[in-house]
Design a protein around this motif. Structure first.
Motif, PDB file in Angstrom:
ATOM      1  N   TYR A  49       0.896  -1.081  -0.001  1.00 13.07           N
ATOM      2  CA  TYR A  49      -0.023   0.213  -0.070  1.00 13.07           C
ATOM      3  C   TYR A  49       0.985   1.268   0.104  1.00 13.07           C
ATOM      4  O   TYR A  49       0.597   2.159  -0.644  1.00 13.07           O
ATOM      5  N   ARG A  52       2.322   1.784  -3.562  1.00 11.56           N
ATOM      6  CA  ARG A  52       1.202   2.059  -4.390  1.00 11.56           C
ATOM      7  C   ARG A  52       0.921   0.951  -5.291  1.00 11.56           C
ATOM      8  O   ARG A  52       0.638   1.085  -6.430  1.00 11.56           O
ATOM      9  N   GLN A  55      -4.055  -0.029  -4.517  1.00 10.06           N
ATOM     10  CA  GLN A  55      -4.847   1.350  -4.526  1.00 10.06           C
ATOM     11  C   GLN A  55      -5.647   1.693  -3.705  1.00 10.06           C
ATOM     12  O   GLN A  55      -6.103   1.009  -2.815  1.00 10.06           O
ATOM     13  N   ILE A  56      -5.393   3.052  -3.181  1.00 15.27           N
ATOM     14  CA  ILE A  56      -6.132   3.730  -1.942  1.00 15.27           C
ATOM     15  C   ILE A  56      -7.268   4.538  -2.693  1.00 15.27           C
ATOM     16  O   ILE A  56      -6.712   5.503  -3.323  1.00 15.27           O
ATOM     17  N   ARG A  58      -9.385   7.562  -2.964  1.00 13.79           N
ATOM     18  CA  ARG A  58      -9.393   8.865  -2.280  1.00 13.79           C
ATOM     19  C   ARG A  58     -10.983   9.299  -1.858  1.00 13.79           C
ATOM     20  O   ARG A  58     -11.856   9.048  -2.663  1.00 13.79           O
ATOM     21  N   TRP A 175      -7.595  -0.496   4.249  1.00 11.14           N
ATOM     22  CA  TRP A 175      -6.495   0.434   3.966  1.00 11.14           C
ATOM     23  C   TRP A 175      -6.925   0.852   2.549  1.00 11.14           C
ATOM     24  O   TRP A 175      -6.295   1.942   2.184  1.00 11.14           O
ATOM     25  N   ASN A 176      -7.734   0.369   1.821  1.00 11.85           N
ATOM     26  CA  ASN A 176      -8.017   0.499   0.430  1.00 11.85           C
ATOM     27  C   ASN A 176      -8.768   1.649   0.318  1.00 11.85           C
ATOM     28  O   ASN A 176      -9.085   2.371  -0.921  1.00 11.85           O
ATOM     29  N   TRP A 178      -9.427   5.598   1.497  1.00 12.14           N
ATOM     30  CA  TRP A 178      -8.819   6.616   2.126  1.00 12.14           C
ATOM     31  C   TRP A 178      -9.946   7.219   3.266  1.00 12.14           C
ATOM     32  O   TRP A 178     -11.313   7.344   2.848  1.00 12.14           O
TER      33      TRP A 178
END
Length: 391
Positions: A49, A52, A55-56, A58, A175-176, A178
């Motif tokens: 993560y 990258r 993907q996170i 947003r 975590w994926n 935000w």
């Protein structure tokens, strides 16, 4: 499986393995290896993560602020009551929240939230990929940017349907997606156990993960001493100095009998009664401690692991304990369960007839400790998210 879960739980909350009975000590090496593998997987996931490879999503892609309510250990930290507390406040402020849950454990927590939030504009999305679920709901209902001044004056006839805030239930390790605000819940009674990672200990992440917290909430604060509260505060601030800390409790409000959900009963019904607390929750100790403070003649308990689904053999076990209590005290004891246990399977609890089964209903309250109040906590969230509320 239930016996294994109990054994793992006992090991996780024993600080010195030498104090464990032999049959539990022999499990420690296997759990230790599993814990090391879990730590390796956690580190790899964090690396992917951070660099990258994963993907996170947003929050600006959703168009609304995102609140995460999570914790560092397995259940009993007050995550779901906090989600309800925030959702009710937002709903009463004119904002339509979307609650996202993974639906773990048969969905008992989601069922309870849906029952409590009936009649509010809150919506529920359940699924492992919460970013995808959020996108689906926002496409379906639309969204309102509640961070813009006077958004509430521009609502159309469907304004109440449009999503204004996303609330993630049990999402510190998710975590994926935000988040704009990370609320970390801590169980003041059990804390972090033996400080080991799963499955040797109760930690989902090391305590250093507290660095990601925007605010820490110590739950069940009314059931522990002020000295312990100060120790918890010290541990939290060693990992993240100056992080805001608030304190909460579960406030019992009323009872209802299984089969008669709409008939509220006062808490005084438990006075001078023989009570058998039956629970399959993350913090059975807090449940029992509260009942012991409510004036019962005698309080006994039967605990199961978190999210355990009751079966016929469990009902038989409970009946046997009830028979022992009836013989000892000369009157029929009352079975007391939590709402989470009720919402997991209310029908099977009816099999305990002719014994009465009561459900304890409670709400989360902010404890006014060290200047932290209900109003200050809500204002903190509002300021962090830059929300604009109607005057």
């Amino acid at each position: 499986m239930e016996k294994l879960r109990r054994a793992v739980n006992e090991i996780a909350y024993t600080h010195n393995t030498a104090h464990l009975p032999p049959h539990l000590r022999c499990l420690v090496p296997f759990l230790s290896v599993s814990s090391s593998l879990y730590k390796l997987a956690l580190s790899l996931r964090h690396f992917l993560y951070h660099n990258r490879f994963f993907q996170i999503h947003r929050s600006f892609s959703l168009g609304v602020p995102v609140i995460s309510v999570g914790n560092l250990t397995w259940g009993g930290n007050g995550k779901t009551p906090m989600v309800e507390f925030i959702t009710l406040w937002l709903s009463h402020s004119g904002i339509s929240p979307l609650i996202l849950s993974r639906g773990y454990g048969g969905g008992d927590e989601v069922n309870m939230l849906q029952r409590h939030l009936l009649g509010t504009p809150a919506k529920f999305g359940v699924g492992a990929n919460r970013a995808a679920v959020a996108s689906h709901f926002i496409k379906k209902y639309g969204y309102i940017d509640t961070r813009k001044s006077s958004w509430y004056e521009k609502l159309d006839s469907l304004g109440s349907e449009k999503i204004g805030v996303v609330v993630l239930d049990d999402a510190m390790q998710h975590w994926n997606l935000w988040r704009d605000l990370d609320i970390v819940m801590v169980n003041g009674l059990t804390l972090w156990g033996n400080l080991q990672l799963l499955p040797l200990g109760p930690l989902r992440e090391p305590l250093t993960a507290l660095k990601r917290a925007d605010v820490v909430v110590i739950h069940h604060a009314d059931l522990v001493s002020e000295l312990i509260l100060k120790d918890i505060e010290s541990v939290v601030q060693r990992n993240k100095a100056h992080v805001p800390i608030f304190w909460t409790k579960m406030d019992p409000t009323y009872l209802f009998e299984v089969g008669f959900i709409n008939a509220k009963m006062p808490l005084i019904a438990l006075h001078d009664a023989t009570i058998l607390c039956v629970s399959a929750i993350g913090s059975a100790e807090s449940f029992v401690k509260r009942i012991q403070k409510m004036g019962a003649l005698h309080v006994d308990r039967v605990d199961f692991s978190d999210h355990h689904a009751f079966h016929a053999r469990d009902i038989e076990l409970i009946r046997n304990r009830l028979g022992e209590l009836e013989a000892k005290f000369g009157s029929k004891p009352i079975v007391l369960v939590t709402e989470k246990d009720y919402d997991r399977d209310s029908e099977i609890l009816k099999r305990l007839y002719p014994f009465k089964v009561f459900v304890l209903c409670s709400t989360l309250k902010v404890v006014p400790y060290k200047g932290g109040t209900d109003g200050i906590f809500k204002q903190f969230i509002k300021d962090q998210l830059k929300l604009e509320f109607p005057a």
